[in-house]
Motif scaffolding. Structure first.
Motif, mmCIF file in Angstrom:
data_model
loop_
_atom_site.group_PDB
_atom_site.id
_atom_site.type_symbol
_atom_site.label_atom_id
_atom_site.label_comp_id
_atom_site.label_asym_id
_atom_site.label_seq_id
_atom_site.Cartn_x
_atom_site.Cartn_y
_atom_site.Cartn_z
ATOM 1 N N UNK A 31 0.877 -1.229 0.068
ATOM 2 C CA UNK A 31 -0.092 0.024 0.089
ATOM 3 C C UNK A 31 0.880 1.103 0.196
ATOM 4 N N UNK A 32 1.978 1.142 0.845
ATOM 5 C CA UNK A 32 2.902 2.435 0.837
ATOM 6 C C UNK A 32 3.582 2.681 -0.371
ATOM 7 N N UNK A 33 4.108 1.593 -0.868
ATOM 8 C CA UNK A 33 5.155 2.007 -1.944
ATOM 9 C C UNK A 33 4.407 2.120 -3.344
ATOM 10 N N UNK A 34 3.289 1.619 -3.601
ATOM 11 C CA UNK A 34 2.224 1.824 -4.461
ATOM 12 C C UNK A 34 1.533 3.131 -4.593
ATOM 13 N N UNK A 35 0.929 3.397 -3.342
ATOM 14 C CA UNK A 35 0.024 4.556 -3.396
ATOM 15 C C UNK A 35 0.350 5.530 -2.416
ATOM 16 N N UNK A 36 1.215 5.457 -1.362
ATOM 17 C CA UNK A 36 1.481 6.282 -0.405
ATOM 18 C C UNK A 36 3.272 6.954 -0.435
ATOM 19 N N UNK A 37 3.979 6.180 -1.284
ATOM 20 C CA UNK A 37 5.412 6.658 -1.000
ATOM 21 C C UNK A 37 5.509 8.143 -1.479
ATOM 22 N N UNK A 41 -7.964 20.207 9.521
ATOM 23 C CA UNK A 41 -7.978 21.514 9.493
ATOM 24 C C UNK A 41 -7.352 22.470 10.554
ATOM 25 N N UNK A 42 -7.395 21.698 11.843
ATOM 26 C CA UNK A 42 -6.663 22.456 12.879
ATOM 27 C C UNK A 42 -5.100 22.752 12.666
ATOM 28 N N UNK A 43 -4.615 21.765 12.063
ATOM 29 C CA UNK A 43 -2.881 21.802 11.778
ATOM 30 C C UNK A 43 -2.737 22.114 10.348
ATOM 31 N N UNK A 44 -3.741 22.613 9.487
ATOM 32 C CA UNK A 44 -3.631 23.229 8.180
ATOM 33 C C UNK A 44 -2.790 22.260 7.139
ATOM 34 N N UNK A 45 -2.903 20.842 7.601
ATOM 35 C CA UNK A 45 -2.315 19.915 6.673
ATOM 36 C C UNK A 45 -2.227 20.048 5.050
ATOM 37 N N UNK A 46 -1.326 20.412 4.441
ATOM 38 C CA UNK A 46 -1.269 20.634 2.925
ATOM 39 C C UNK A 46 -2.090 19.306 2.379
ATOM 40 N N UNK A 47 -2.806 19.337 1.387
ATOM 41 C CA UNK A 47 -3.476 18.069 0.717
ATOM 42 C C UNK A 47 -2.384 17.069 0.423
ATOM 43 N N UNK A 48 -1.244 17.462 -0.484
ATOM 44 C CA UNK A 48 -0.407 16.473 -0.500
ATOM 45 C C UNK A 48 0.191 15.618 0.436
ATOM 46 N N UNK A 49 -0.068 16.184 1.699
ATOM 47 C CA UNK A 49 0.750 15.361 2.815
ATOM 48 C C UNK A 49 -0.296 14.581 3.542
ATOM 49 N N UNK A 50 -1.470 14.751 3.375
ATOM 50 C CA UNK A 50 -2.663 14.240 4.155
ATOM 51 C C UNK A 50 -2.734 12.642 4.255
ATOM 52 N N UNK A 51 -2.471 12.235 3.013
ATOM 53 C CA UNK A 51 -2.331 10.541 3.101
ATOM 54 C C UNK A 51 -1.367 10.006 3.732
ATOM 55 N N UNK A 52 0.068 10.772 3.833
ATOM 56 C CA UNK A 52 1.229 10.134 4.573
ATOM 57 C C UNK A 52 0.595 10.372 6.026
ATOM 58 N N UNK A 53 0.252 11.558 6.501
ATOM 59 C CA UNK A 53 -0.348 11.595 7.820
ATOM 60 C C UNK A 53 -1.249 10.699 8.322
ATOM 61 N N UNK A 74 7.845 20.752 6.454
ATOM 62 C CA UNK A 74 9.183 20.691 5.751
ATOM 63 C C UNK A 74 9.052 19.367 4.985
ATOM 64 N N UNK A 75 8.245 19.430 3.935
ATOM 65 C CA UNK A 75 7.916 18.181 3.073
ATOM 66 C C UNK A 75 7.256 16.999 4.205
ATOM 67 N N UNK A 76 7.819 15.790 4.304
ATOM 68 C CA UNK A 76 7.155 14.982 5.198
ATOM 69 C C UNK A 76 8.247 14.563 6.259
#
Length: 336
Positions: free
Chosen positions: A22-28, A91-103, A180-182
């Motif tokens: 899952x991580x290497x295909x969709x979340x890396x 929303x509280x931590x204003x997570x950028x959309x591109x990082x939400x899946x990693x979070x 700072x990215x991930x």
């Protein structure tokens, strides 16, 4: 179901392999998750859970398979409630959309580890003290009543409040407000600082502990087998990240979800109390797994249908109040 140590190890290794895929295909690579991607992966995890359940039917028996499916459906439905809080945390931590899946991926893994600890503790307590079922049952019935009261108050939370653990971490560990990215830590002016990425991951994982207080007793009300409890929780949680992106926009439309979950928790609470009485030698009827699975599925279907119908009705009424021109009434907008 008598599960050997080798089966436990093979199961854990298999789950870790699925998470790695899952991580290497969709979340890396950080990216915004599309509805298509979320839909495909949600389907994949559900299919894997179904295959695992049928595998139990083949290698164990129908009762064990039924317990898994009942537990999986229950945990999956309860996990949807988690998504409301996840939206607030993002929303509280204003997570950028591109990082939400990693979070979400790391947060869910933290939650899975913590739930494994809860499951081990619950299994140990049940094997030693049969009266624990009374406590679990009473707690679930109380939780169901609490959910109904909150739903009737029509109070909608719009802000996430940090728990004590998170506040303690933020007080003791120096941090920065910039992503700072991930990266979880960065060095600024020779000082090692924690980034908001790590904070929000801890928020997701630690918040799930509160949900586990409901879900773990609930699934123990359907099965006493720690292996089934763990695997049902694992499959329900591991698809939660994709489900967040798939139905994120529909969460507000599930207006009757709290009522449905309260019925499910109350039903399982009664089932636990009846089981505890039966174990104590009192001749009372017990609720079978097929009946439990039927009730849970029926409640979820009715809740979804009535929620969507109520949402559509509310939207029509809102449009009627605004009028065809989008204002507060057609005639007034036209100057009549």
């Amino acid at each position: 179901m008598d599960v050997s140590l080798n089966v436990w190890l093979l199961t854990i290794v298999g789950l870790c392999a699925l998470i790695a895929v899952d991580f290497f295909i969709g979340g890396r690579k950080p990216h915004e998750v599309s509805l298509k991607e979320a839909g495909v992966w949600t389907t994949v995890w559900i299919v894997l859970a179904v295959l695992f359940g049928f595998g139990l039917l083949f290698f164990a028996d129908a009762e064990t398979s039924g317990e898994f499916f009942a537990g999986f459906v229950t945990e999956k439905s309860l996990s949807v409630d988690n998504l409301f809080v996840f939206v607030l945390i993002m929303a509280k931590f204003a997570v950028p959309p591109i990082y939400q899946q990693r979070v979400l991926m790391v947060g869910v893994l933290i939650a899975l580890v913590l739930r494994a600890v809860f499951i081990a503790a619950g299994a140990a307590a049940i094997s030693t003290f049969s009266w624990v079922f009374f406590i679990f049952g009473a707690f679930l019935i109380w939780t169901a009543w609490k959910l109904i009261k909150e739903a009737r108050e029509d109070h909608e939370e719009d802000e996430y409040e940090e728990n004590r653990f998170l506040k303690m971490v933020e007080r003791r560990v120096p941090s920065t407000d910039q992503y700072h990215g991930t990266k979880l830590f960065v060095v600024e002016n020779g000082k090692r600082l924690m980034t908001p990425m790590l904070i929000v991951m801890l928020a997701i994982g630690s918040t799930d502990v509160l949900f586990a207080l409901d879900s773990i007793p609930a699934i123990f009300g359907l099965t006493e087998d720690p292996y089934i409890v763990f695997t049902a929780n694992a499959f329900a949680l591991m698809g939660l990240r994709q489900l967040y992106f798939l139905i994120g926009g529909l969460l507000r439309k599930l207006v009757h979800l709290s009522y449905g979950l309260s019925v499910i928790l109350g039903f399982i609470g009664v089932k636990l109390v009846l089981h505890a009485l039966h174990e104590a030698g009192v001749h009372v009827p017990e609720i079978s797994i097929p009946v439990s699975l039927g009730v849970i599925c029926a409640v979820l279907v009715v809740t979804t249908v009535t929620s969507l119908a109520a949402s559509r009705k509310a939207e029509r009424e809102e449009q009627g109040r605004k009028g065809p021109g989008g204002g507060q009434g057609g005639k007034e907008d036209a100057g009549v």
